[in-house]
Scaffold this motif. Structure first.
Motif, PDB file in Angstrom:
ATOM      1  N   VAL A 134       1.866   5.067   0.195  1.00  0.00           N
ATOM      2  CA  VAL A 134       1.270   6.158   0.969  1.00  0.00           C
ATOM      3  C   VAL A 134       2.127   7.417   0.866  1.00  0.00           C
ATOM      4  CG1 VAL A 134       0.621   6.936   3.286  1.00  0.00           C
ATOM      5  CG2 VAL A 134       0.223   4.569   2.614  1.00  0.00           C
ATOM      6  N   ILE A 159       3.542  -1.396   3.893  1.00  0.00           N
ATOM      7  CA  ILE A 159       3.300   0.013   3.588  1.00  0.00           C
ATOM      8  C   ILE A 159       4.555   0.544   2.921  1.00  0.00           C
ATOM      9  CG2 ILE A 159       2.994   2.321   4.560  1.00  0.00           C
ATOM     10  CD1 ILE A 159       1.439   1.011   6.869  1.00  0.00           C
ATOM     11  N   GLU A 167      -8.067   1.999  -3.404  1.00  0.00           N
ATOM     12  CA  GLU A 167      -8.776   0.892  -2.765  1.00  0.00           C
ATOM     13  C   GLU A 167     -10.251   1.184  -2.532  1.00  0.00           C
ATOM     14  OE1 GLU A 167      -7.476   3.479   0.687  1.00  0.00           O
ATOM     15  OE2 GLU A 167      -6.675   2.888  -1.272  1.00  0.00           O
ATOM     16  N   MET A 207      -2.551   4.776  -2.478  1.00  0.00           N
ATOM     17  CA  MET A 207      -3.674   5.098  -1.584  1.00  0.00           C
ATOM     18  C   MET A 207      -4.813   5.778  -2.349  1.00  0.00           C
ATOM     19  SD  MET A 207      -2.015   8.350   0.426  1.00  0.00           S
ATOM     20  CE  MET A 207      -1.997   9.984  -0.346  1.00  0.00           C
ATOM     21  N   LEU A 226      -3.409   4.809  10.338  1.00  0.00           N
ATOM     22  CA  LEU A 226      -3.010   4.135   9.102  1.00  0.00           C
ATOM     23  C   LEU A 226      -2.783   2.645   9.312  1.00  0.00           C
ATOM     24  CD1 LEU A 226      -2.129   4.221   6.120  1.00  0.00           C
ATOM     25  CD2 LEU A 226       0.159   4.880   6.909  1.00  0.00           C
ATOM     26  N   TRP A 229      -5.043  12.654  -7.430  1.00  0.00           N
ATOM     27  CA  TRP A 229      -4.370  12.897  -6.158  1.00  0.00           C
ATOM     28  C   TRP A 229      -3.703  14.274  -6.140  1.00  0.00           C
ATOM     29  CZ3 TRP A 229       1.295  12.490  -5.500  1.00  0.00           C
ATOM     30  CH2 TRP A 229       1.679  12.802  -4.190  1.00  0.00           C
ATOM     31  N   THR A 252     -13.655  -1.519  -1.661  1.00  0.00           N
ATOM     32  CA  THR A 252     -12.722  -1.821  -0.571  1.00  0.00           C
ATOM     33  C   THR A 252     -12.844  -3.273  -0.145  1.00  0.00           C
ATOM     34  OG1 THR A 252     -12.810   0.470   0.198  1.00  0.00           O
ATOM     35  CG2 THR A 252     -12.027  -1.177   1.759  1.00  0.00           C
ATOM     36  N   TYR A 298       0.870  -1.180   0.000  1.00  0.00           N
ATOM     37  CA  TYR A 298       0.000   0.000   0.000  1.00  0.00           C
ATOM     38  C   TYR A 298       0.903   1.225   0.000  1.00  0.00           C
ATOM     39  CZ  TYR A 298      -3.926   3.044   1.461  1.00  0.00           C
ATOM     40  OH  TYR A 298      -4.902   4.021   1.539  1.00  0.00           O
ATOM     41  N   TYR A 341      -5.925   0.511   9.505  1.00  0.00           N
ATOM     42  CA  TYR A 341      -6.592   0.570   8.204  1.00  0.00           C
ATOM     43  C   TYR A 341      -5.924  -0.374   7.221  1.00  0.00           C
ATOM     44  CZ  TYR A 341      -8.355   2.653   3.847  1.00  0.00           C
ATOM     45  OH  TYR A 341      -8.937   2.854   2.620  1.00  0.00           O
ATOM     46  N   VAL A 342      -4.599  -0.317   7.145  1.00  0.00           N
ATOM     47  CA  VAL A 342      -3.862  -1.166   6.207  1.00  0.00           C
ATOM     48  C   VAL A 342      -3.983  -2.629   6.612  1.00  0.00           C
ATOM     49  CG1 VAL A 342      -1.549  -1.727   5.358  1.00  0.00           C
ATOM     50  CG2 VAL A 342      -2.283   0.651   5.510  1.00  0.00           C
ATOM     51  N   TRP A 373      -2.521  11.428   3.041  1.00  0.00           N
ATOM     52  CA  TRP A 373      -3.419  10.278   3.220  1.00  0.00           C
ATOM     53  C   TRP A 373      -4.666  10.740   3.971  1.00  0.00           C
ATOM     54  CZ3 TRP A 373      -4.700   7.468   7.851  1.00  0.00           C
ATOM     55  CH2 TRP A 373      -5.453   6.303   7.606  1.00  0.00           C
ATOM     56  N   TRP A 405     -12.339  10.818   1.742  1.00  0.00           N
ATOM     57  CA  TRP A 405     -12.840   9.759   2.621  1.00  0.00           C
ATOM     58  C   TRP A 405     -14.356   9.703   2.686  1.00  0.00           C
ATOM     59  CZ3 TRP A 405      -9.596   6.137   3.875  1.00  0.00           C
ATOM     60  CH2 TRP A 405      -8.225   6.424   3.898  1.00  0.00           C
TER      61      TRP A 405
END
Length: 647
Positions: free
Chosen positions: A157, A192, A479, A476, A180, A486, A506, A155, A183-184, A162, A494
């Motif tokens: 980041v 990560i 997902e 990031m 984080l 970005w 997700t 993942y 979550y991961v 993020w 979010w």
């Protein structure tokens, strides 16, 4: 009376540094706590061979030059001194009278901590004092070695964007650890990968314009806070990879460039020492002290911060002397070629030293050309990296998915071409930050069709990426189906996770990570032909592909007596059109019932729930002697099947 005192630096340290082989040189050069004649303070040491004078200046003397001199150490080009009374966290710079008599103020190349941008002074700090809690993780990493036969999903980041605080401020390293890591872990990623965290002055550079190579950025906290982040990742079973930039450095007057008034870290000739695309300097890889600076820096992150691996940015720009240059704008090597022999030697030494000192640490190359053997061992002539990013797979796959389904039948070879070279390197399949910026659009917005088809296409893309041989990387936001491109100046959208369709994306990715980890066929032979077999790639008219992921029996090493038994094969089928296909027949490895273990069209993912009632029996169809599966293929979807009686 001078306010500083000379200090001795052991000759052996200087000897190793002169050879470019002092792996802990960051504990010799820079600023470190020191005691002399019963007094405590800091010792300063810097390499500036062409300087006339060097002085420490800082908040302790109102930044006045000339009061705190460093002294030459033999003929090494190193200057050093002891300043009594200085305490932890004191701001300082180095005032250098260069070879022409001009005074320039520089930050310490070996600074362990620096001011928060836009200021750029270094802080006196210490490497010691943090108590690690990851002994079991580090021991296991050493014993298991490189994860070539283990599941790896990364993942990627950018820590500054993020998630942000309510007031728009950055999360600290500790707050990132709080938010984080769980979550991961819930998503099921094994690693990560952080975009560069070494200190950098410009947010918009994303960390790729590094100013302090040994200082974790103060944007998010102190160095020990970053150690705590890594420590907590390990406690949660997550590895940490760090983006690293040895290919170029910025021209800021207070940083590495023209450090003592001469081209010290860079080549003097702009045809070798300046990067035309990025307006930066290029390291002089042929100079021992510069090589040592970079080699020790890579080892520094592995030793002092327990990083599990390093991803090296822009390797292609290091390998070729004519990278992004026209005829006459570059200098050939001694054989008249365009290969940068000094950079190649540096990369080989880097990989040798890292793998020798830190078994199990991953070295990843972002290399965008067909340079042979990037991830092959040094003893067969390779560069020695663990993995190489598969940029060809990324470009071809995204090009294919951007096409309307009605046109995909004419471009199936774009999708399947990657299998012609899939095992020539140890590949990582990247869908990185570079693919969702600069007008390229977010992954979801690249997909054709209406909103439902776009989301179905993205689930299909993830399934194809996870099923394809190679380790996985996702930036990031992908997902959950970020719609917007970005931007480093904000945070991910979010709010989208409030919508069931984005929750489904997700959940889809989480299940793909679970299958990747739990099914040996999905990761044991990512880099070998014996882990893959086409079932049918010829039905371009229907835009359907099918293949097997395999895990035949094998010996863990040539010397091992143990034979690992074969694991169940996984059948993957992909329908790249929105057409439901009934009674679609594909070959099967053997008879019996096959259980549907994944369907990207499942209702829980936001799909239409077309499928095969959970399982299907392999039969002899149409008088054929071979086994076949007659399937219902859902629209814009991938399915995976496993023998129903398999473990």
């Amino acid at each position: 009376m001078a306010s500083t005192r000379p200090v001795d630096i052991p000759e052996f340290d200087l000897y190793l540094y002169g050879r470019g082989e002092h792996w802990d040189i960051y504990r010799v050069l820079g600023a470190h706590p020191y005691e002399q004649d019963g007094e405590h303070g800091y010792r300063f040491a810097v390499w500036a061979p062409n300087a006339q004078e060097v002085h420490v200046t800082g908040e302790f003397n109102d930044w006045r030059w000339g009061e705190y001199p460093l002294y030459p150490v033999a003929a090494s080009g190193v200057w050093a001194c002891f300043v009594p009374g200085l305490t932890l966290g004191t701001l300082y710079k180095l005032g250098i009278k260069d070879y022409s008599g001009h005074i320039i103020y520089k930050t310490d190349p070996y600074a362990l901590y620096a001011e928060k941008r836009p200021s750029n002074a270094a802080r006196t700090w210490t490497l010691d004092g943090y108590e690690w809690n990851d002994e079991e993780w580090m021991r296991t990493r050493r014993e298991q070695g490189l994860p070539l036969r283990r599941a790896v999903s990364i993942y990627e980041v950018h820590p500054g964007s993020w998630r942000r605080k309510d007031d728009g401020g950055f999360l600290s390293y500790n707050e990132l650890a709080d938010q984080l890591i769980p979550y991961v872990r819930e998503l099921g990623f094994t690693h990560i990968q952080l975009m560069p965290v070494a200190e950098h002055p410009l947010d918009e550079s994303w960390g790729y314009q590094t100013s302090h190579y040994f200082a974790p950025t103060s944007r998010f906290g102190a160095p020990d806070d970053f150690r705590n982040f890594v420590d907590r990742c390990h406690g949660a079973g997550i590895g940490v990879l760090l983006d690293w930039v040895p290919g170029h450095f910025p021209k800021d007057a207070w940083s590495l460039g023209r450090f003592d008034g001469t081209a010290l870290y860079e080549h003097a000739d702009p045809r070798q020492g300046e990067h035309p695309d990025w307006g930066t300097y290029i390291f002089n890889y042929g100079r021992n002290e510069v090589r040592n600076f970079l080699l020790a820096n890579a080892l520094y992150w592995l030793k002092e911060f327990h990083i599990d691996g390093i991803r090296i940015d822009a390797v292609a720009s290091m390998l070729y002397l004519d990278y992004s240059r026209e005829h006459g704008e570059w200098v050939p090597n001694i054989y008249g070629g365009r290969e940068n022999l000094e950079a190649i030697s540096f990369l080989k030494e880097l990989n040798r030293v890292v793998h020798e000192h830190y078994p199990g640490a991953i070295m990843v190359a972002e290399e965008s050309t067909a340079w042979p053997g990037v991830s092959r061992p040094l003893y067969v002539g390779g560069l020695g990296f663990t993995f190489k990013w598969n940029m060809g797979w990324m470009h071809d796959t995204l090009e294919y998915f951007a096409k309307e389904p009605i046109h995909r039948s004419h471009h199936q070879n774009t999708l399947t071409f990657s299998m012609l070279y899939a095992f020539t390197e140890n590949f990582v399949l990247p869908l990185s930050h570079d693919e969702v910026v600069h007008g390229k659009g977010a992954l979801l917005s690249k997909m054709p069709g209406d909103i439902w088809q776009q989301q179905a296409n993205l689930r299909l893309l993830f399934a194809y990426q996870w099923a394809h041989p190679g380790k996985k990387l996702l930036f990031m936001g992908g997902e959950f189906g970020q719609w917007n491109e970005w931007k480093e100046s904000g945070q991910l959208d979010w709010v989208l996770l409030e919508f069931p369709s984005h929750q489904g994306l997700t959940r889809c990715l989480t299940d793909l990570n679970r299958i990747l980890r739990e099914e040996p066929a999905m990761h044991l032979f990512d880099h070998e032909w014996r882990g893959f077999q086409w079932l049918d790639f010829s039905d371009y008219a229907s835009s359907v592909l099918s293949f097997l992921r395999l895990a035949p029996e094998w010996r863990p090493s040539e010397d091992a007596d143990e034979v690992v038994p074969a694991a169940p094969s996984i059948v993957w089928v992909f329908n790249f059109t929105p057409v439901v296909r009934e009674n679609y027949v594909i070959p099967a490895p053997h008879g019996g019932m096959w259980r549907e273990i994944f369907n990207s069209d499942s209702a829980v993912y936001g799909g239409s729930n077309v499928g095969n009632a959970g399982q299907v029996e392999a039969r002899h169809i149409g008088g054929s002697e071979g086994w076949s599966l007659s399937l219902t293929l859902p629209p814009l979807a991938a399915m995976a099947f496993k023998p129903a009686d398999a473990w």
